[in-house]
Design a protein around this motif. Sequence first.
Motif, PDB file in Angstrom:
ATOM      1  N   SER A 119     -29.100   6.412  21.781  1.00 23.40           N
ATOM      2  CA  SER A 119     -30.347   6.981  21.277  1.00 23.40           C
ATOM      3  C   SER A 119     -30.096   7.840  20.046  1.00 23.40           C
ATOM      4  N   GLY A 120     -31.191   8.252  19.425  1.00 23.79           N
ATOM      5  CA  GLY A 120     -31.088   9.143  18.278  1.00 23.79           C
ATOM      6  C   GLY A 120     -30.822   8.459  16.961  1.00 23.79           C
ATOM      7  N   GLU A 145     -44.459   5.669  13.523  1.00 24.29           N
ATOM      8  CA  GLU A 145     -44.027   7.058  13.707  1.00 24.29           C
ATOM      9  C   GLU A 145     -44.086   7.425  15.178  1.00 24.29           C
ATOM     10  N   GLY A 146     -45.163   6.996  15.843  1.00 27.02           N
ATOM     11  CA  GLY A 146     -45.278   7.265  17.267  1.00 27.02           C
ATOM     12  C   GLY A 146     -44.204   6.563  18.075  1.00 27.02           C
ATOM     13  N   ALA A 173     -41.199   5.677  17.017  1.00 24.58           N
ATOM     14  CA  ALA A 173     -39.912   6.333  16.760  1.00 24.58           C
ATOM     15  C   ALA A 173     -39.799   7.647  17.533  1.00 24.58           C
ATOM     16  N   THR A 174     -40.852   8.439  17.513  1.00 19.95           N
ATOM     17  CA  THR A 174     -40.834   9.718  18.229  1.00 19.95           C
ATOM     18  C   THR A 174     -40.650   9.510  19.722  1.00 19.95           C
ATOM     19  N   GLU A 175     -41.410   8.564  20.277  1.00 19.34           N
ATOM     20  CA  GLU A 175     -41.316   8.280  21.710  1.00 19.34           C
ATOM     21  C   GLU A 175     -39.932   7.759  22.082  1.00 19.34           C
ATOM     22  N   GLY A 186     -37.096   8.520  20.567  1.00 17.99           N
ATOM     23  CA  GLY A 186     -36.024   9.430  20.171  1.00 17.99           C
ATOM     24  C   GLY A 186     -35.326   9.044  18.895  1.00 17.99           C
ATOM     25  N   SER A 187     -36.032   8.330  18.027  1.00 17.53           N
ATOM     26  CA  SER A 187     -35.454   7.872  16.766  1.00 17.53           C
ATOM     27  C   SER A 187     -36.186   8.495  15.585  1.00 17.53           C
ATOM     28  N   THR A 188     -35.640   8.256  14.406  1.00 17.21           N
ATOM     29  CA  THR A 188     -36.248   8.725  13.164  1.00 17.21           C
ATOM     30  C   THR A 188     -36.753   7.523  12.380  1.00 17.21           C
ATOM     31  N   LEU A 189     -38.010   7.572  11.943  1.00 18.06           N
ATOM     32  CA  LEU A 189     -38.559   6.469  11.151  1.00 18.06           C
ATOM     33  C   LEU A 189     -38.215   6.672   9.685  1.00 18.06           C
TER      34      LEU A 189
END
Length: 363
Positions: free
Chosen positions: A275-276, A296-297, A299-301, A303-306
């Motif tokens: 993750s991450g 964006e949602g 990625a946030t859900e 645990g990543s960065t868009l």
Amino acid sequence: MAARTILGIEASCDDTAAAVVRVPDNGQGPGEIVAERVLGQADLHAGFGGVVPEIAARAHAERLDTAVAGVLESVPLTKIDAIAVTAGPGLIGGVLSGVMLAKGLAAGTGLPLIGINHLEGHALTPRLTDGIAYPYLLLLVSGGHCLLVAVEGLGRYRRLGSTIDDAPGEAFDKLARGLGLGFPGGPVVEARAKTGDATRFTLPRSVLGATDGRMSFSGLKTAAVRVRDGLVEAQGGLYQRDIDDLCAGFQAAVAEVLAIKTAWALARFTETHGSGGVLAVAGGVAANATLRAALEGVATEGGSTLIAPPLRLCTDNAAMIAWAGGERLLAGAIDPEVRPRPRWPLDTEATPLIGSGRKGAKA
């Protein structure tokens, strides 16, 4: 830091482009876009509601030298270290025009010539713009392609999902043509959707029940046409609010399908790479604000960065081709046979999906 200066040439569809990019000698981004030119053809194809291959090929042949000469005003050929050119996949007339010009330049200068997979150019754009490290998950979504790919290294691409029929950009174009909105369809549909009610019409989200990365947008396109025909029959035509609402519903359906399938692929990617990490998006449809918000949602859900490129680098461009050429030059990963290819899968080991055609998978 020392860098290699690469001339990139792109002519795979309806944008004639050239760029000069400096790629750091360590092969890590971000890169420096020294000069770029993109000569669009939207005016040539607008009356047809889509790209006409013969018209596109002729325009590339007429404009490529202008685009290349334009960027070489900033950096002369004597300062160029290599030439990178899109060798496929794409409309073969345009691809052939670009490859022939690049071969002529390479023969006249003695510079290395690097044939680039157009999809690899999109796949590596986040490294050009943001300098992200391998591996990362990529959603490549454009007028001709829709792929979910684990980008594990240069030349190492594992397909996790793909459309089995129309690409989203193609579906946007067909909807716009059916509503008389012009070409290209993506921007005009997005503009009309801003004032529309996305919940008014019931439109399908195909193959969401499949526990894999398959996507489909052909049924959505057909359903939208049937809604249009029903409105015309019932009221004798379309009101402006009908067009706005249909565009909004169509856009919402595309974004939802892409978000759900991307979330599935991100979970698979995380199982392998942890993750991450980074979720990147590239391609012309990546410019759509509704899609970006949905991702964006995701990625946030997850645990990543868009990471999304600047809008001008979402569509076809030569900067991404130059960057990919630079990475390949530095890695010594150059195929001496630069030949035009209408089809060139990014993941050559993946099984072709339905709709790939008799001559093999396009992507």
